[in-house]
Design a protein around this motif. Structure first.
Motif, short mmCIF file in Angstrom:
data_model
loop_
_atom_site.label_atom_id
_atom_site.label_comp_id
_atom_site.label_asym_id
_atom_site.label_seq_id
_atom_site.Cartn_x
_atom_site.Cartn_y
_atom_site.Cartn_z
N GLY A 182 0.72 -1.19 0.07
CA GLY A 182 -0.12 -0.07 0.05
C GLY A 182 0.66 1.24 0.06
N VAL A 183 2.11 1.31 0.08
CA VAL A 183 3.02 2.40 0.30
C VAL A 183 4.05 2.16 -0.74
CG1 VAL A 183 4.65 3.63 1.79
CG2 VAL A 183 2.60 2.71 2.77
N ASP A 184 4.17 3.14 -1.68
CA ASP A 184 5.08 3.26 -2.75
C ASP A 184 6.47 3.65 -1.82
OD1 ASP A 184 6.80 5.08 -4.70
OD2 ASP A 184 5.81 3.38 -5.75
N PRO A 185 7.61 2.75 -1.97
CA PRO A 185 8.83 3.06 -1.51
C PRO A 185 9.49 4.55 -2.02
CG PRO A 185 9.00 0.99 -1.91
CD PRO A 185 7.60 1.68 -2.82
N HIS A 186 9.23 4.90 -3.20
CA HIS A 186 9.81 6.17 -3.52
C HIS A 186 9.04 7.58 -3.11
CE1 HIS A 186 12.44 4.21 -6.34
NE2 HIS A 186 11.41 3.46 -6.76
N HIS A 187 7.71 7.10 -3.01
CA HIS A 187 6.88 8.07 -2.33
C HIS A 187 7.27 8.47 -0.75
CE1 HIS A 187 2.52 9.80 -0.82
NE2 HIS A 187 3.65 10.77 -1.26
N PHE A 188 7.37 7.14 0.07
CA PHE A 188 7.61 7.15 1.16
C PHE A 188 9.14 8.10 1.49
CE2 PHE A 188 9.21 5.92 5.41
CZ PHE A 188 7.77 6.03 6.19
N ALA A 189 10.03 7.68 0.73
CA ALA A 189 11.23 8.21 0.76
C ALA A 189 11.32 9.89 0.54
CB ALA A 189 12.47 7.69 -0.17
N ALA A 190 10.32 10.35 -0.19
CA ALA A 190 10.34 11.72 -0.50
C ALA A 190 9.57 12.29 0.67
CB ALA A 190 9.48 11.68 -1.95
N ILE B 158 -0.32 5.96 2.55
CA ILE B 158 -0.24 7.46 2.94
C ILE B 158 -1.36 8.10 2.00
CG2 ILE B 158 1.39 9.30 2.50
CD1 ILE B 158 2.39 7.31 4.53
N SER B 159 -2.23 9.12 2.76
CA SER B 159 -3.31 9.68 1.95
C SER B 159 -3.44 11.04 2.45
CB SER B 159 -4.55 8.88 1.97
OG SER B 159 -5.54 9.47 1.38
N ASP B 160 -4.47 11.65 2.11
CA ASP B 160 -4.94 12.89 2.75
C ASP B 160 -6.42 12.84 3.01
OD1 ASP B 160 -6.55 13.08 0.27
OD2 ASP B 160 -4.77 14.12 -0.72
N HIS B 161 -7.08 14.15 3.35
CA HIS B 161 -8.37 14.10 3.92
C HIS B 161 -9.33 13.75 2.89
CE1 HIS B 161 -6.68 16.24 7.41
NE2 HIS B 161 -7.79 15.89 8.03
N ALA B 162 -9.05 13.47 1.57
CA ALA B 162 -9.88 13.20 0.62
C ALA B 162 -10.41 11.38 0.81
CB ALA B 162 -9.33 13.23 -0.81
#
Length: 253
Positions: free
Chosen positions: A34-42, A131-135
């Motif tokens: 569910g969590v992309d490693p590249h996004h998490f690193a950023a 990792i998300s947001d209020h949407a």
């Protein structure tokens, strides 16, 4: 003003209290499904303060929604629209807690960024699932659909291949079915046991059949006084003079 039956009062408390995370040290893991490693690193700099608190066993309440610090429930006469905001529907439907993250600065002392970490929190582990947001709270939105897709895949990953499951069923009131059943058990236990709390033989059995955390026998006060009590969401009896908690039921969550 309306009144609440004992069962409803217990259920209301549990629905609010389950939004909190008991304070204890946990191992942090990240679910790659569910969590992309590249996004998490950023975004690591924003998430790192939360991870540090989890690993050190600090209070995570500052990372929760500000709504948990309000009354947390609404009486029956309050409109359905207003009552709707008193529940964390993502937690109810997926079992995932959400945490606000962000770098703390002078201009942003609470460390909020609009970004949310969704995690499966157990006694020993804090597993980041998305990792998300209020949407993610807007029913029917693309982000809501994505998060629930991740949640379903995560649940399936915990089961044997081909096993059937029902993810966190709810009743018509919007409460989790497991909490409704749990509230029923607590209510029944209170009804069946309340009169026995003045029975000397029953009280002595409580002390003889239980030990302190360190394994030592419990010391019984000359005149113990009990009240029904929730330790986080675990239910039992609290002796008020020594603050000794006799757990009857473990929370289902």
């Amino acid at each position: 003003m309306g009144t609440l039956a004992t069962h409803h009062l217990i259920l209301t408390y549990l629905t609010w209290r389950m939004r909190f995370v008991p304070v204890r040290s946990r191992k942090v893991a990240i679910w790659s499904g569910g969590v992309d490693p590249h996004h998490f690193a950023a975004i690591a700099s924003q998430v790192r303060p939360l991870i540090g608190k989890v690993e050190r066993g600090e209070d995570l309440t500052p990372h929760l929604s500000g709504l948990v610090n309000t009354l947390g429930f609404a009486m029956p006469e309050v409109s359905a629209e207003k009552r709707r905001h008193k529940k964390d529907h993502v937690l109810t439907k997926t079992g995932l807690h959400h945490f606000h993250v962000g770098a703390m600065t002078g201009a942003n002392p609470r460390g909020r960024s609009g970004r949310l970490v969704f995690a499966d929190v157990t006694d020993d582990e804090f597993k980041i699932i998305a990792i998300s947001d209020h949407a993610a709270f807007s029913i029917g939105s693309a982000e809501w659909t994505r998060l629930f897709g991740i949640s379903n895949r995560y649940i399936q990953s915990q089961l044997p291949a081909g096993a059937a499951y029902m993810a966190f069923p709810t009743v018509s009131s919007g409460h989790p079915l497991e909490l409704v059943v749990y509230a029923d058990h607590c209510d029944e236990m209170m009804t069946q046991t309340d009169s026995r709390l003045d029975d000397r033989a029953f009280v002595e059995s409580l002390y003889s059949e239980n030990n302190a955390v360190d394994g030592q026998p419990l010391l019984q006060p000359a005149r113990p006084t009990f009240k029904w009590h929730f330790e986080n969401c675990d239910f039992g009896m609290l002796e008020t003079k020594t603050r000794t908690f006799f757990r009857v039921y473990f929370s289902p969550r």
